[in-house]
Design a protein around this motif. Structure first.
Motif, PDB file in Angstrom:
ATOM      1  N   GLU A 129      -2.854   0.730  -2.059  1.00 48.74           N
ATOM      2  CA  GLU A 129      -2.653  -0.677  -2.453  1.00 48.74           C
ATOM      3  C   GLU A 129      -1.643  -1.357  -1.539  1.00 48.74           C
ATOM      4  OE1 GLU A 129      -4.118  -2.461  -4.742  1.00 48.74           O
ATOM      5  OE2 GLU A 129      -5.383  -0.856  -5.566  1.00 48.74           O
ATOM      6  N   LEU A 130      -0.567  -0.633  -1.193  1.00 43.54           N
ATOM      7  CA  LEU A 130       0.484  -1.250  -0.371  1.00 43.54           C
ATOM      8  C   LEU A 130       0.020  -1.465   1.057  1.00 43.54           C
ATOM      9  CD1 LEU A 130       3.443  -2.184  -0.380  1.00 43.54           C
ATOM     10  CD2 LEU A 130       4.102   0.139   0.255  1.00 43.54           C
ATOM     11  N   ARG A 131      -0.714  -0.534   1.626  1.00 40.00           N
ATOM     12  CA  ARG A 131      -1.140  -0.656   3.020  1.00 40.00           C
ATOM     13  C   ARG A 131      -2.262  -1.680   3.195  1.00 40.00           C
ATOM     14  NH1 ARG A 131      -1.383   5.764   4.719  1.00 40.00           N
ATOM     15  NH2 ARG A 131       0.884   6.074   4.972  1.00 40.00           N
ATOM     16  N   HIS A 132      -3.200  -1.685   2.285  1.00 39.13           N
ATOM     17  CA  HIS A 132      -4.375  -2.539   2.490  1.00 39.13           C
ATOM     18  C   HIS A 132      -4.224  -3.926   1.886  1.00 39.13           C
ATOM     19  CE1 HIS A 132      -6.881   0.618   4.236  1.00 39.13           C
ATOM     20  NE2 HIS A 132      -6.335   1.445   3.355  1.00 39.13           N
ATOM     21  N   LEU A 148       2.327  -6.324  -0.306  1.00 42.09           N
ATOM     22  CA  LEU A 148       3.337  -6.147  -1.353  1.00 42.09           C
ATOM     23  C   LEU A 148       2.958  -6.815  -2.666  1.00 42.09           C
ATOM     24  CD1 LEU A 148       6.632  -6.634   0.719  1.00 42.09           C
ATOM     25  CD2 LEU A 148       5.653  -4.498  -0.136  1.00 42.09           C
ATOM     26  N   ASP A 149       2.415  -8.045  -2.550  1.00 39.43           N
ATOM     27  CA  ASP A 149       2.094  -8.765  -3.790  1.00 39.43           C
ATOM     28  C   ASP A 149       1.006  -8.037  -4.590  1.00 39.43           C
ATOM     29  OD1 ASP A 149       3.948 -10.659  -3.175  1.00 39.43           O
ATOM     30  OD2 ASP A 149       2.501 -11.988  -2.194  1.00 39.43           O
ATOM     31  N   GLU A 150      -0.007  -7.557  -3.889  1.00 38.64           N
ATOM     32  CA  GLU A 150      -1.072  -6.839  -4.585  1.00 38.64           C
ATOM     33  C   GLU A 150      -0.573  -5.515  -5.148  1.00 38.64           C
ATOM     34  OE1 GLU A 150      -3.988  -7.920  -5.342  1.00 38.64           O
ATOM     35  OE2 GLU A 150      -3.700  -9.833  -4.277  1.00 38.64           O
ATOM     36  N   ALA A 151       0.285  -4.839  -4.373  1.00 37.12           N
ATOM     37  CA  ALA A 151       0.839  -3.578  -4.864  1.00 37.12           C
ATOM     38  C   ALA A 151       1.723  -3.805  -6.093  1.00 37.12           C
ATOM     39  CB  ALA A 151       1.629  -2.880  -3.763  1.00 37.12           C
ATOM     40  N   ARG A 152       2.507  -4.889  -6.029  1.00 37.83           N
ATOM     41  CA  ARG A 152       3.365  -5.216  -7.175  1.00 37.83           C
ATOM     42  C   ARG A 152       2.513  -5.545  -8.412  1.00 37.83           C
ATOM     43  NH1 ARG A 152       5.866  -8.864  -4.851  1.00 37.83           N
ATOM     44  NH2 ARG A 152       7.697  -7.697  -4.144  1.00 37.83           N
ATOM     45  N   LEU A 175       5.772   5.596   3.086  1.00 36.72           N
ATOM     46  CA  LEU A 175       4.754   4.559   3.267  1.00 36.72           C
ATOM     47  C   LEU A 175       5.202   3.584   4.364  1.00 36.72           C
ATOM     48  CD1 LEU A 175       4.062   3.655  -0.492  1.00 36.72           C
ATOM     49  CD2 LEU A 175       2.856   5.317   0.925  1.00 36.72           C
ATOM     50  N   ARG A 176       4.236   3.095   5.114  1.00 36.64           N
ATOM     51  CA  ARG A 176       4.535   2.072   6.121  1.00 36.64           C
ATOM     52  C   ARG A 176       3.409   1.043   6.077  1.00 36.64           C
ATOM     53  NH1 ARG A 176       8.166   2.161  10.151  1.00 36.64           N
ATOM     54  NH2 ARG A 176       8.436   4.418   9.942  1.00 36.64           N
ATOM     55  N   THR A 177       3.773  -0.185   5.919  1.00 38.24           N
ATOM     56  CA  THR A 177       2.798  -1.262   5.827  1.00 38.24           C
ATOM     57  C   THR A 177       2.302  -1.643   7.211  1.00 38.24           C
ATOM     58  OG1 THR A 177       4.534  -2.928   5.896  1.00 38.24           O
ATOM     59  CG2 THR A 177       3.886  -2.119   3.721  1.00 38.24           C
ATOM     60  N   ARG A 178       1.310  -2.569   7.235  1.00 41.14           N
ATOM     61  CA  ARG A 178       0.747  -3.008   8.508  1.00 41.14           C
ATOM     62  C   ARG A 178       1.768  -3.731   9.383  1.00 41.14           C
ATOM     63  NH1 ARG A 178      -5.117  -5.480   6.546  1.00 41.14           N
ATOM     64  NH2 ARG A 178      -6.027  -3.458   5.903  1.00 41.14           N
ATOM     65  N   ASP A 179       2.722  -4.396   8.751  1.00 38.86           N
ATOM     66  CA  ASP A 179       3.739  -5.100   9.549  1.00 38.86           C
ATOM     67  C   ASP A 179       4.880  -4.188   9.973  1.00 38.86           C
ATOM     68  OD1 ASP A 179       4.946  -4.671   7.135  1.00 38.86           O
ATOM     69  OD2 ASP A 179       5.138  -6.783   6.580  1.00 38.86           O
ATOM     70  N   GLY A 180       4.766  -2.873   9.691  1.00 37.71           N
ATOM     71  CA  GLY A 180       5.745  -1.884  10.162  1.00 37.71           C
ATOM     72  C   GLY A 180       6.903  -1.622   9.238  1.00 37.71           C
ATOM     73  N   ASN A 181       6.972  -2.231   8.069  1.00 36.03           N
ATOM     74  CA  ASN A 181       8.078  -1.976   7.156  1.00 36.03           C
ATOM     75  C   ASN A 181       7.932  -0.597   6.491  1.00 36.03           C
ATOM     76  OD1 ASN A 181       9.273  -4.496   7.592  1.00 36.03           O
ATOM     77  ND2 ASN A 181       7.931  -5.460   6.071  1.00 36.03           N
TER      78      ASN A 181
END
Length: 470
Positions: A59-62, A65-69, A134-140
């Protein structure tokens, strides 16, 4: 009382079912947290936490943050498992304050990610905690940590998913209905037995439990049958005593009336009349004494349990009875002989059997013709029973009255019974004694005239040591 019994039974059954449900929840919870999946070397709890972390990572990667939250907020109830997402600055995605163990595991993973390591082994990970980087698409960078929170008892009862409570509520309702039905099934026949007991104790001798429609367990049915058997036996005894008292009262009237007449004659008559009156008084007194003695003996036979276990040789017993009866019949030329005899032993009350045979033989001796012989035979029949047949040469009995001559005070010819000195109780005493030994007594008109009384008694094995001594 039985109403409280119903509720006690209901509470017992229901509590037992509740205990089973709790035990089932305990076992399933313990197995879920501690049982390892074959081939994976992880518990089912750890597998569940890994699945939650994989879903959170996806959920967080694809979706961001808002969708994961939103997914964490609206996700199904995870029961006692909580999932935390911790950012590099230490903040939690939903603004919660993670437990110290979660904070330590997340900090270790974030530190390893900042150092550029490609594998992360959080020091706090174990059976109750699982962590993932975990690492998101924006690198966080983020750390996702799943932890099993609360004590075992809180997880068992408090931290449960909502379907659990729904299912538990349904199970409690169904179990309560089942317990109520089972309690009624047990209490209903007991209530019926109690009501029958109260009616019987209140004087209704016809009160019976009868056939049970509900609660037909073997034990309850046996209890109902035992009560009905007891009630039937008590009713028979009470009816017998009522009849005996009535018949004795009726039979006492005639000799008492004759005693009063004899007493008046003795007061007003001359010496010869006085002597005749005294003889009559003596005769009637003897008759009353014999009648009362036989009535008491009949009552004793019907009420006392069979306790005597004498080893009785029937041939010897009959020999003693016949010797005495033959002596009494000699003045009128009446003889009693043992025409056929086998050595047959039995076990029972010697005195009761002696009284039974004596009454039957005396009755035959009273009615056989002068100069005739009463024959007695003792044989073993094909069924292994001892059979005693007593045959006289008297007038016999009408066929319709053969079965009734064994009833107390029943008379086919009252005048003849009076002349013979009988009281009408001898054959009743014989029947009672024989039946108490498991035997049968019957009468029939013999070919060629006269009455034949047959007595059938079970034979019991006498111990070998006693037989050898004999």
């Amino acid at each position: 009382m039985l109403r409280s019994l119903y509720w006690r039974i209901f509470a017992s059954f229901w509590l037992a079912i509740v205990v089973v449900l709790v035990a089932f929840a305990w076992i399933t919870t313990s197995k879920f947290e501690n049982e390892k999946i074959p081939g994976l070397d992880i518990t089912r709890l750890q597998a569940k936490m890994d699945d939650l972390l994989v879903r959170t990572s996806r959920e967080l990667r694809h979706d961001g943050l808002d969708e994961a939250r939103q997914w964490l907020c609206s996700a199904p109830d995870f029961s006692a498992i909580s999932v935390y997402i911790v950012a590099a600055d230490g903040s939690e995605l939903l603004g919660r304050t993670p437990p110290p163990r979660v904070h330590e595991a997340a900090a270790a993973i974030l530190a390893q990610m900042a150092a550029g390591e490609r594998s992360w082994t959080p020091p706090a990970e174990g059976e109750r905690l699982r962590a993932r980087a975990l690492r998101t698409r924006d690198g966080n960078a983020y750390a996702a940590v799943a932890i099993l929170e609360g004590s075992f008892f809180s997880r068992l009862f408090l931290r449960r998913p909502s379907p659990f409570w729904t299912n538990l509520g349904l199970a409690m309702v169904v179990s309560a209905l089942f317990a109520a039905l089972l309690a009624w099934y047990v209490a209903a026949p007991l209530t019926r037995i109690r009501d029958s007991t109260r009616r019987f104790a209140g004087g209704d001798l016809g009160a019976r439990v009868g056939q049970l429609r509900f609660g037909r367990s073997a034990e309850v049915v046996a209890l109902a049958v035992e009560f009905d058997t007891m009630a039937e036996r008590i009713k028979a005894l009470i009816d017998s005593h009522r009849l005996l008292v009535r018949d004795v009262s009726h039979e006492l009237r005639s000799p008492l009336a004759r005693l009063r007449v004899a007493l008046e004659l003795a007061r007003e008559g001359d010496a010869r009349q006085v002597q005749a009156a005294l003889d009559r008084i003596e005769h009637e007194s003897d008759r009353l004494e014999a009648m009362l003695a036989q009535a008491l003996e009949l009552s004793r036979l019907e009420t006392t349990p069979r306790t005597a276990r004498d080893h009785v040789a029937l041939d010897e017993l009959l020999g003693d009875v016949i010797t005495n009866a033959d002596y009494e019949g000699a003045p009128r030329g009446r003889k009693v002989v043992l025409a056929d005899c086998e050595r047959l032993p039995t076990v029972g009350s010697y005195s009761a059997l002696y009284s039974a045979f004596e009454n039957v033989i005396r009755n035959a001796l009273a009615y056989t013709a002068d100069g005739s012989t009463v024959s007695v035979r003792l044989q073993r029949d094909a069924g292994g029973y001892a059979v005693v047949r007593v045959r006289d040469h008297g007038p016999g009995v009408p066929e319709a009255e053969l079965a009734r001559i064994f009833e107390p005070f029943y008379r086919t010819d009252a005048a003849r019974l009076r002349s013979s000195g009988g009281t009408g109780l001898g054959l009743a005493i014989a029947r009672s004694a024989i039946e108490r030994h498991g035997g049968r007594i019957a009468a029939r008109n013999a070919d060629g005239g006269g009455l034949e009384v047959s007595i059938r008694l079970p034979l019991e094995q006498v111990p070998a040591r006693r037989s050898a001594t004999a």
